[in-house]
Motif scaffolding. Sequence first.
Motif, short mmCIF file in Angstrom:
data_model
loop_
_atom_site.label_atom_id
_atom_site.label_comp_id
_atom_site.label_asym_id
_atom_site.label_seq_id
_atom_site.Cartn_x
_atom_site.Cartn_y
_atom_site.Cartn_z
N ASP A 1 -46.33 -93.40 119.91
CA ASP A 1 -46.62 -92.13 120.58
C ASP A 1 -47.15 -92.32 121.99
O ASP A 1 -46.98 -91.46 122.86
CB ASP A 1 -47.64 -91.32 119.77
N VAL A 2 -47.81 -93.46 122.24
CA VAL A 2 -48.38 -93.69 123.59
C VAL A 2 -47.59 -94.75 124.35
O VAL A 2 -48.07 -95.30 125.35
CB VAL A 2 -49.87 -94.10 123.49
N GLY A 3 -46.36 -95.02 123.88
CA GLY A 3 -45.48 -95.91 124.62
C GLY A 3 -45.72 -97.39 124.43
O GLY A 3 -45.18 -98.20 125.18
N LEU A 4 -46.54 -97.76 123.44
CA LEU A 4 -46.76 -99.17 123.16
C LEU A 4 -45.75 -99.64 122.12
O LEU A 4 -45.24 -98.85 121.32
CB LEU A 4 -48.19 -99.39 122.62
N ASP A 5 -45.47 -100.93 122.11
CA ASP A 5 -44.54 -101.49 121.13
C ASP A 5 -45.18 -101.40 119.75
O ASP A 5 -46.23 -102.02 119.52
CB ASP A 5 -44.22 -102.95 121.47
N PRO A 6 -44.58 -100.65 118.82
CA PRO A 6 -45.21 -100.45 117.52
C PRO A 6 -45.32 -101.72 116.69
O PRO A 6 -46.13 -101.79 115.76
CB PRO A 6 -44.30 -99.43 116.83
N LEU A 7 -44.53 -102.74 117.03
CA LEU A 7 -44.52 -103.95 116.22
C LEU A 7 -45.34 -105.09 116.80
O LEU A 7 -45.72 -106.01 116.07
CB LEU A 7 -43.08 -104.44 116.01
N THR A 8 -45.66 -105.03 118.10
CA THR A 8 -46.34 -106.17 118.72
C THR A 8 -47.64 -105.82 119.44
O THR A 8 -48.42 -106.72 119.74
CB THR A 8 -45.42 -106.89 119.71
N ALA A 9 -47.88 -104.56 119.73
CA ALA A 9 -49.06 -104.19 120.51
C ALA A 9 -50.35 -104.54 119.78
O ALA A 9 -51.35 -104.92 120.40
CB ALA A 9 -49.03 -102.70 120.84
N GLY B 1 -48.48 -103.31 104.33
CA GLY B 1 -47.18 -103.81 104.76
C GLY B 1 -46.74 -103.09 106.01
O GLY B 1 -47.17 -101.97 106.30
N ALA B 2 -45.85 -103.72 106.77
CA ALA B 2 -45.38 -103.12 108.02
C ALA B 2 -44.67 -101.80 107.78
O ALA B 2 -44.77 -100.87 108.58
CB ALA B 2 -44.46 -104.10 108.75
N THR B 3 -43.93 -101.73 106.69
CA THR B 3 -43.18 -100.51 106.40
C THR B 3 -43.80 -99.73 105.24
O THR B 3 -43.14 -98.92 104.59
CB THR B 3 -41.71 -100.83 106.07
N ALA B 4 -45.10 -99.94 104.99
CA ALA B 4 -45.85 -99.11 104.06
C ALA B 4 -46.46 -97.96 104.84
O ALA B 4 -46.52 -97.98 106.07
CB ALA B 4 -46.94 -99.93 103.37
N ILE B 5 -46.93 -96.94 104.15
CA ILE B 5 -47.49 -95.77 104.81
C ILE B 5 -48.63 -96.15 105.75
O ILE B 5 -48.75 -95.63 106.86
CB ILE B 5 -47.95 -94.72 103.77
N ASP B 6 -49.48 -97.10 105.32
CA ASP B 6 -50.62 -97.48 106.17
C ASP B 6 -50.21 -98.42 107.30
O ASP B 6 -51.02 -98.71 108.18
CB ASP B 6 -51.76 -98.08 105.33
N GLY B 7 -48.98 -98.88 107.28
CA GLY B 7 -48.43 -99.58 108.44
C GLY B 7 -47.85 -98.57 109.43
O GLY B 7 -48.06 -98.68 110.64
N PHE B 8 -47.16 -97.57 108.91
CA PHE B 8 -46.57 -96.55 109.77
C PHE B 8 -47.62 -95.67 110.44
O PHE B 8 -47.38 -95.12 111.51
CB PHE B 8 -45.59 -95.68 108.97
N THR B 9 -48.80 -95.51 109.83
CA THR B 9 -49.84 -94.72 110.48
C THR B 9 -50.17 -95.31 111.84
O THR B 9 -50.28 -94.59 112.84
CB THR B 9 -51.13 -94.70 109.63
N VAL B 10 -50.32 -96.62 111.89
CA VAL B 10 -50.66 -97.30 113.14
C VAL B 10 -49.45 -97.39 114.05
O VAL B 10 -49.53 -97.10 115.27
CB VAL B 10 -51.23 -98.70 112.86
N GLN B 11 -48.31 -97.77 113.52
CA GLN B 11 -47.13 -97.95 114.35
C GLN B 11 -46.68 -96.64 115.00
O GLN B 11 -46.25 -96.62 116.16
CB GLN B 11 -46.00 -98.54 113.52
N ALA B 12 -46.78 -95.53 114.25
CA ALA B 12 -46.42 -94.23 114.82
C ALA B 12 -47.34 -93.88 115.98
O ALA B 12 -46.89 -93.36 117.01
CB ALA B 12 -46.48 -93.15 113.74
N LEU B 13 -48.63 -94.17 115.82
CA LEU B 13 -49.59 -93.89 116.88
C LEU B 13 -49.30 -94.73 118.11
O LEU B 13 -49.33 -94.24 119.25
CB LEU B 13 -51.01 -94.17 116.38
N LEU B 14 -49.01 -96.01 117.93
CA LEU B 14 -48.68 -96.89 119.06
C LEU B 14 -47.42 -96.40 119.77
O LEU B 14 -47.37 -96.37 121.01
CB LEU B 14 -48.49 -98.32 118.57
#
Length: 321
Positions: free
Chosen positions: A169-177, A154-167
């Motif tokens: 961190d490098v200035g990419l949109d966490p929801l659309t990149a 899920g987007a707001t599950a831990i395995d969703g936040f792992t990716v979104q936090a990384l995105l």
Amino acid sequence: MKRALSLAAATLMVTCAANAQSYPSESVTLVVPYGPGGASDLAGRALAESAREFLGEPITVVNQPGSGGMTGARDVSRADPDGYTLLLARVGMALSPAVNTNSSVDWDEYTFLSPLEATPMILAVAEDSPYESVEELLEGIENDPGAMTYAASGATAIDGFTVQALLADVGLDPLTAATLVPYRGGGELATSLLGGHVDFLAIAAGSLMPHIESGDMRPLMVYSTERMESLPDVPTAEELGYELAGQVIGWSALYGPPDLPEEVVNTWDEVMEQVAESDSWLRRAQDRGSVSTIGSVDMATYAEEQYEFYRGLAEEFGYLD
């Protein structure tokens, strides 16, 4: 009369003492609020096996998935506070209330019995992927926004936040990149990458280590405070300078319904002290890439800190007003 009263009082004290020492007198149910095969299921079954000899009664593991783990969590929070229904809690028990104002259970609606383990998350690609490092993967994402896919529950599950936090961190949109493809449970997530249905994922080590060891997956980064012994050449998010991603980590804990009796809490305190030294528990934790944390933190305090961290991410990413 005084003698009769004294005898009655003595009898009452003996009865109360006997009742206090009667737990447990039957099997304890451990609810794992996710499906079989994932990190929570592995942790629950390891705990059931290791704690049984110290508890003196069987521990029956029951998988009860649904609503990102909150279906099982809700049912345990509403169970009789007798110590016979407990919860294999995961980070979702703090995360879900943090991102969902209508959560069926708040983060503090439990008796916090013990931390169990820290579960590193691993960013991985399939063995035949062209990406050899995190930097190369992020470059691929940046070059074609939205085209690359990742598996998460899920987007707001831990395995969703792992990716979104990384995105983030490098200035990419966490929801659309990158595009999230939802699956249920660690087993399905791993299978989705093995089958070529997604480009990458970042989920619990326990679900990925068998595939990494077989050579079917390539680990790029570990979400952990230190490198994993089994993956000494794989850097951590913190080492690579990813601030938000460096704070994301999975964990397991043992919870019960609110207001568990003192004798139940004391019993589990004693059981967990012994589990912490158990070769079976420590060996199985290492096998699934986890680190035992029994006795290392005050679980109620840690759960509150986790709630606040993920609430902050949810606000930053726009999931909350």
